[in-house]
Write a protein that holds these residues in place. Structure first.
Motif, mmCIF file in Angstrom:
data_model
loop_
_atom_site.group_PDB
_atom_site.id
_atom_site.type_symbol
_atom_site.label_atom_id
_atom_site.label_comp_id
_atom_site.label_asym_id
_atom_site.label_seq_id
_atom_site.Cartn_x
_atom_site.Cartn_y
_atom_site.Cartn_z
ATOM 1 N N VAL A 1 45.153 47.025 32.863
ATOM 2 C CA VAL A 1 46.326 46.621 32.138
ATOM 3 C C VAL A 1 47.412 45.983 33.247
ATOM 4 O O VAL A 1 47.902 45.059 32.654
ATOM 5 C CB VAL A 1 46.887 48.002 31.466
ATOM 6 N N LEU A 2 47.465 46.681 34.502
ATOM 7 C CA LEU A 2 48.433 45.943 35.397
ATOM 8 C C LEU A 2 48.197 44.694 35.716
ATOM 9 O O LEU A 2 48.951 43.880 35.756
ATOM 10 C CB LEU A 2 48.462 46.948 36.729
ATOM 11 N N GLU A 3 46.797 44.392 35.912
ATOM 12 C CA GLU A 3 46.539 42.983 36.333
ATOM 13 C C GLU A 3 46.778 42.141 35.235
ATOM 14 O O GLU A 3 47.350 40.869 35.341
ATOM 15 C CB GLU A 3 44.960 43.111 36.538
ATOM 16 N N ALA A 4 46.441 42.465 34.096
ATOM 17 C CA ALA A 4 46.712 41.556 32.618
ATOM 18 C C ALA A 4 48.186 41.392 32.694
ATOM 19 O O ALA A 4 48.654 40.308 32.247
ATOM 20 C CB ALA A 4 46.012 42.167 31.615
ATOM 21 N N MET A 5 49.034 42.217 32.902
ATOM 22 C CA MET A 5 50.395 42.228 32.599
ATOM 23 C C MET A 5 51.139 41.412 33.771
ATOM 24 O O MET A 5 52.079 40.610 33.506
ATOM 25 C CB MET A 5 51.119 43.693 32.668
ATOM 26 N N LYS A 6 50.406 41.631 34.836
ATOM 27 C CA LYS A 6 50.932 40.552 36.002
ATOM 28 C C LYS A 6 50.747 39.059 35.888
ATOM 29 O O LYS A 6 51.455 38.314 35.751
ATOM 30 C CB LYS A 6 50.258 40.993 37.274
ATOM 31 N N ASP A 7 49.438 38.985 35.122
ATOM 32 C CA ASP A 7 49.171 37.532 34.982
ATOM 33 C C ASP A 7 49.926 36.956 33.602
ATOM 34 O O ASP A 7 50.288 36.015 33.644
ATOM 35 C CB ASP A 7 47.710 37.551 34.399
ATOM 36 N N ARG A 8 50.573 37.813 33.029
ATOM 37 C CA ARG A 8 51.437 37.272 31.681
ATOM 38 C C ARG A 8 52.935 37.333 32.370
ATOM 39 O O ARG A 8 53.890 37.235 31.554
ATOM 40 C CB ARG A 8 51.277 38.405 30.723
#
Length: 434
Positions: free
Chosen positions: A384-391
């Motif tokens: 989740v952290l990685e995906a939110m960072k990408d966004r």
């Protein structure tokens, strides 16, 4: 035009180069978030920018530090002005900013009769000093601490830290008794808090005359954003007073408006005997402090000093921080925006089964994720952290199992920032469950 920091003449090496240097020159205990980490090169209020110019809305604030925003112009101006005038002398010489800051804290900032302040450089050092003060005043050696608390990386503070991953020293002080924290996922908070109080009663009955202080975080940050029931600390304080045991409130993460109060202990109607501070007070400039009453401070009469503690730059910056917080109403803003953020997270909890709990106060909130087991929950949190960072959103993580999304953003954040983050988090949670 955004400065991306890619000037080759200034030695730009890019995120891969930074990772390589860290691997070569850092201790192996130093880690970083993300499997594909950005290189952060600039900050502006609630935003961070990487070396490609991409903007991130920061919901972690360097672990609850930049409450007034990254590179806040009004605060930075005060910092620069002091840097150009007098940078350092140390406490054995007279400088006005440190004296002004102590006076400012004593008059309207610190709660109750807390008036005397000792300045240092970090939260760990502040807690170490607070614990030393407790020993000097009570002439007792031992401490009580809550399980899953985090108080620092110095010798005494690691000893009262209850999270195994942060107890790095194999030979810590043995004079610490841990009691259950007022939280247990297997039961309700009231029952867990009662169990904690009963454990405290037993410890005090057995060895209360050997205990100098009990140290607590009003809300356990790294322990997973654990906020006790409103009555809990009142009962704790009353019990401690029966045995002459001091209460140390570690307000390093919770202090200076973060929870919708200047200090989180005020949620519980309790004034501690000693209080430690750091993080938000300097808004990114290193500063720590511990404060107490005239009576208790009188016990710390042996020579002591902190080379960089309360230096002119940190003190001038802290005064500007307090000015900005008051002028912009950041304490009230944290309560209002925190309510919006918490309601939004609770809405996502009702929609997504992987959110087990939403908890905290003000702009210090946690959303616990659940997988099949602790390892799966931690891996899910990282995804989740990685995906939110990408966004374009920076979110923290904590919790004993490292499975709690941590929201401790700059309080200067807007409602639109929060709504945008919640929309993207909704999409990410749906994706990781697909």
């Amino acid at each position: 035009m955004i400065d991306t920091g890619k000037d080759k003449e200034n030695g730009y090496i890019g995120p891969e180069g930074v990772v390589a240097k860290r691997k070569q020159y850092f201790f192996p205990c130093t880690h970083h978030f993300y499997s594909n980490p950005p290189q952060i090169v600039r900050g502006s209020m609630q935003y961070l920018f990487d070396d490609t110019g991409k903007r991130y809305t920061d919901f972690f604030a360097g672990v609850s530090v930049v409450a007034c925003g990254h590179c806040n112009p009004r605060i930075t101006e005060a910092t620069i002005k002091q840097l150009q005038t007098l940078q350092h002398t140390t406490t054995i010489y007279l400088t006005q900013p440190m004296a002004d800051l102590a006076e400012r804290l004593a008059n309207g900032i610190l709660p109750g009769e807390l008036k005397r302040t000792f300045f240092c450089n970090s939260g760990s050092e502040a807690n170490e000093g607070a614990m030393t003060l407790a020993r000097l005043h009570t002439k007792r050696r031992d401490f009580i601490a809550l399980e899953q608390g985090l108080h620092g990386r110095t010798f005494l503070t690691m000893g009262v830290t209850g999270i195994p991953m942060w107890r790095s020293d194999d030979y810590l002080d043995q004079g610490v008794t841990f009691i259950p924290r007022p939280y247990d996922p297997a039961t309700d908070n009231e029952t867990a808090a009662r169990r904690s109080v009963e454990a405290l009663k037993q410890v005090l009955a057995e060895k209360g005359d050997t205990i100098a202080a009990m140290i607590v975080e009003p809300i356990q940050g790294n322990g997973g954003m654990i906020a006790p029931p409103d009555w809990y600390f009142r009962e704790v304080k009353a019990l401690l007073e029966q045995y002459g045991v001091l209460l140390i409130a570690d307000e390093i993460q919770t202090g200076f408006g973060r929870t919708g109060r200047m200090f989180a202990m005020s949620h519980y109607g309790v004034v501690p005997d000693i209080m430690s501070m750091a993080k938000a007070l300097g808004n990114g400039v290193p500063i720590g402090a511990f404060a107490t009453t005239d009576e208790i401070a009188a016990s710390f009469n042996r020579a002591s000093a902190s080379t960089f503690g309360g230096n002119p730059v940190s003190s001038a910056t802290a005064l500007a921080v307090l000015d900005y917080m008051e002028q912009e109403g950041l304490v009230e803003r944290a309560e209002r925006l925190g309510g919006l953020l918490k309601a939004g997270l609770q809405g996502l909890q009702a929609k997504h089964g992987i959110i087990a709990d939403v908890r905290g106060k003000g702009m210090m909130l946690g959303a616990e994720l659940r997988g099949a087991d602790d390892g799966d929950s931690a891996a899910l949190t990282d995804r989740v952290l990685e995906a939110m960072k990408d966004r374009g959103f920076i979110i923290g993580k904590n919790g004993v199992a490292r499975n709690v999304l941590a929201f401790q953003p700059p309080i200067v954040m807007t409602e639109e920032d929060i709504k945008s983050m919640l929309t993207e988090l909704d999409n990410v949670l749906a994706g990781v469950q697909a």
